[in-house]
Write an enzyme that holds these catalytic residues in place. Structure first.
Site: not given
Length: 325
Positions: A33, A60, A62, A75, A166
């Site tokens: 994460h 991950e 973002d 993020h 994401e």
């Protein structure tokens, strides 16, 4: 500079000495994460290199656009809770007193220093026992830069660790006249991520946008619908028409405690019955909420609730737990 080089050398030595047989060791995936964010400032290349060395399944990213349409790994659409933007560009805040990634060019963003997450109003570090705020020499980077790091490490360590990008706040970008999703998909295609067989899972909280990615933009990537509201757990049948999995807040899986043991909602079984994978967020060893220990949290959600994977700030601890199981 010497300390950073030493860090990378140690990480690569550790990484190369590990055997990458994760799919046979366990059937549950571990997603770093924001990188190994329990140990280094989130979404820095250093945190991503550390996560890679830990042998996670996915790392991950973002994604938010810069003013000149470069997908940046950060993020939020804001800059002022993880960088020194308020000191470097004090005049660039908007009327709401926030600093937005989209108002800065890539070159401007690269001049900022990244630190451990903090409250912009008070300057207080969010997770007090993590990497000290304001220490080190960390910077922002693009999606392209991170992919090249991960693919380069995959080559040199003979691994196949995937990416888990994401699409952040697509409606905001659309209001600003930006095509975040289309730009991200183009970058992913350029680096060889186009199908479900490739080491890439694409996620988004916006159900309308994720459905558009599948049906209008014709993406064949593995898609995960992130969910955070109770009413969304009732929409699994619709999600299954375009997504391959869901990413719920882990508390949406828990029901209540009976005689010291958690019971569960039907979310995981309902998703599995529809052919959806379940990857809840976020496992934090320093934020346990209703759990007595991190071990209890992992046992409850990973094993007893039978999820297929999870996002965690502490991937090494989760991997150690799963490998023992």
């Amino acid at each position: 500079m010497k300390s950073i080089l030493l860090l990378f050398s140690c990480l690569l030595l550790f990484s190369c000495n590990q055997t990458k047989k994760k799919l046979t060791m366990n059937t549950k995936i571990v997603i770093a994460h924001r990188g190994a964010s329990g140990y280094l400032p989130e979404h820095t290349l250093e945190a991503k290199a550390m996560a890679h060395a830990m042998n996670v399944d996915f790392i991950e990213q973002d994604l938010v656009l810069s003013k000149d349409d470069i997908p940046m790994v950060i993020h939020d659409i804001y800059l002022d809770d993880v960088t020194n933007v308020a000191l470097i560009f004090p005049e660039r805040k908007r009327k709401d007193n926030r600093f937005y990634v989209i108002d800065f060019t890539f070159d401007e963003l690269k001049t900022l220093q990244v630190s451990e997450r903090f409250h912009p109003e008070t300057g207080e570090q969010v997770y007090k026992n993590r990497f000290p705020k304001g220490k080190g020499n960390f910077t922002l980077h693009s999606l392209q830069e991170e992919i090249e790091l991960i693919q380069g490490l995959n080559t040199s360590t003979k691994k196949n660790i995937g990416i888990y990008p994401e699409i952040k706040d697509p409606k905001f970008h659309q209001k600003e006249g930006k095509k975040l999703t289309e730009i991200v998909l183009k970058v992913l295609t350029n680096y060889g991520y186009t199908t479900k067989q490739d080491a890439c899972t694409l996620q988004c909280f916006d159900a309308i946008e994720l459905e558009r990615i599948r049906k209008e933009l014709k993406s064949e990537l593995f898609l995960v619908q992130l969910i955070g509201y109770p009413e969304e757990t009732q929409q699994l049948k619709h999600f299954a028409t375009y997504a391959d999995g869901i990413g719920p807040w882990y508390k949406q899986i828990l029901d209540k405690k009976v005689d010291g043991k958690f019971t569960f909602t039907s979310l995981v079984s309902d998703a599995h019955n529809l052919g959806l994978k379940v990857h809840p967020y976020t496992f934090r060893a320093d934020s346990l909420d209703e759990f007595a220990t991190f071990e209890e949290m992992m046992q409850t959600v990973f094993i007893e609730a039978n999820v297929d994977g999870a996002f965690t700030d502490f991937p090494d601890v989760v991997l150690k737990f799963l490998n023992k199981k």
